[in-house]
Design an enzyme around this catalytic site. Sequence first.
Site, PDB file in Angstrom:
ATOM      1  CD  GLU A 171      -1.312  -3.046  -3.330  1.00 40.14           C
ATOM      2  OE1 GLU A 171      -2.409  -3.515  -3.018  1.00 40.14           O
ATOM      3  OE2 GLU A 171      -1.123  -1.828  -3.523  1.00 40.14           O
ATOM      4  N   PRO A 202      11.193 -12.949  -6.693  1.00 42.13           N
ATOM      5  CG  PRO A 202      11.658 -14.955  -7.820  1.00 42.13           C
ATOM      6  CD  PRO A 202      12.275 -13.637  -7.416  1.00 42.13           C
ATOM      7  CB  CYS A 229      -4.563 -10.181  -0.327  1.00 44.75           C
ATOM      8  SG  CYS A 229      -4.345  -9.702  -2.022  1.00 44.75           S
TER       9      CYS A 229
END
Length: 507
Positions: A233, A161, A267
């Site tokens: 991503e 994480p 994003c």
Amino acid sequence: MNHKIKVHNPATDEVIGEIQALDVGEGVKAIERAKKAQAKWGQKSLGQRIKVLQRFKKALMEKADEFSRAISTENGKPLMESMITEVLPTVDITDYFCSKAPGILAKKPIAMRMMKYRKSYIHYKPRGVVYIISPWNFPFVIPTGEVVMALIAGNAVIQKPASLTPMIALKARDLMVENGLDPDLFQVLPMKGEHAFKLIGSGVDYVNFTGSVATGEKVSAECGKHLIPCTMELGGKDAAIVCEDVSIDHAAKYLVWGAFANAGQVCASVERVYVHEKIYNQFVDKVVSIVKELKIGDPFADGVSIGPMKDPHQLKIVQQHVENARENGATVLTGGYKIDGPGQFYAPTILVDVDEDMECVKEETFGPTMPIMKYSDIDDAVQRANDSPFGLNAYVFTADRYRGQRIAEKLQAGTVMVNAALMTYGLPETPWGGVKKSGVGRVHGDDGLRDLCIPSHVNYDLPFEISWNPFLYPYSHRKYKAFLNSLKAFWGQGFSDKLSGIRGLFK
Ligand code: ADP
């Protein structure tokens, strides 16, 4: 040397947790445990795996409020956003893949072309250990959706994480374990980025990375070095084009939400807006009036739409972009300042008199700003929207949805929405990902699930398999000539070509 990761509530700056960071050695051991667990999990039927994830979904729904609150405390987004952009889509992604995976991962027969006397099919094997490196802006839905998909596909998961938000990841993992998941099958490893990097070549079989372009480039290069497939991503500088025929109210409402949801730390945020000159003034007035009404503050307070920014470093980038715009002649119509502490709040900011040379239009801001520019010709707007190293999402607003589709098809982006903004990550049935520096590969959608598997091909014989096959030994000139004629007979262009091949075969 191991250290503790201090986790802050960005709305108050208070420390809300201290999490033990792991080192590389502990990470390697976790991967070894995950491999063993995967060997058993991968043997289970898809139905058995789905049952465990369905239990997780049920438990998450029961604890939806608790999870939303934990997300808002750690990440700072308004409670409503924790629900609609984190918990709800995680439930939906889980539900979608639990119900659709048997169809998506079913054996797929392939019709044979040349070898009609044989058959082929694809079956989907788990990759092994899927390594998910996740960001802080959606600390729950991004990793958990991927975790669910990877597990359904029969993999084990190692999740690293973001160090700014490790707590919700650990909480999600606890809920899965409480609901019957083998603890070794899904492990969350809070650790430094540089340590996480070393795990790429330590036995994982697939990497799913979400984060910045700079880190994504490093991580994908390391995956290349070890020949590990990966999905990247990365960032975006998503453009919106507002045509002259549009309902200004509709476009303004969506675009304000698209630019300021999650304090712009998305994003797929609307990061630049191109408005037709005929409606430019009205559009700007409308947007400014909506933004001035937005309440900013405590993510738990009723009516608050904008919370703090999570990362103080990112807030500095926002300040820098706004200062750079001001210095170069931009006008700040509202916002343009950090709100005095406690908390990391930046006022939602509308910028006009901006151009493509300014940092706020060129570089990813990842904060609550909306630079608005004018255009007169739609081809020019499309060209300016495409003139970016990024290409994640783009948005088009027009009264004519077919015109919207034509414009959408010209835009260089993984996803284009017509007359809406921002909501496509939460659609598990559609592929998500970018072009150019916005990333490589797609998550979600049927192909996103298959990508977490090895497509394995089996080619097999039929009961009447011929024992004489002209491809096999012995070779001869006669056979060679027969193949020359077969080329024409089977692949020839037009009737006369084919006929001459057939004649040749019988000569
Ligand atoms: P940001 O922190 O701006 O979201 P990063 O790309 O730095 O973007 O971080 C995304 C994720 O990648 C986080 O979990 C972060 O801890 C992790 N990370 C950072 N540096 C590395 C690295 N060198 N190798 C692997 N993961 C990294």
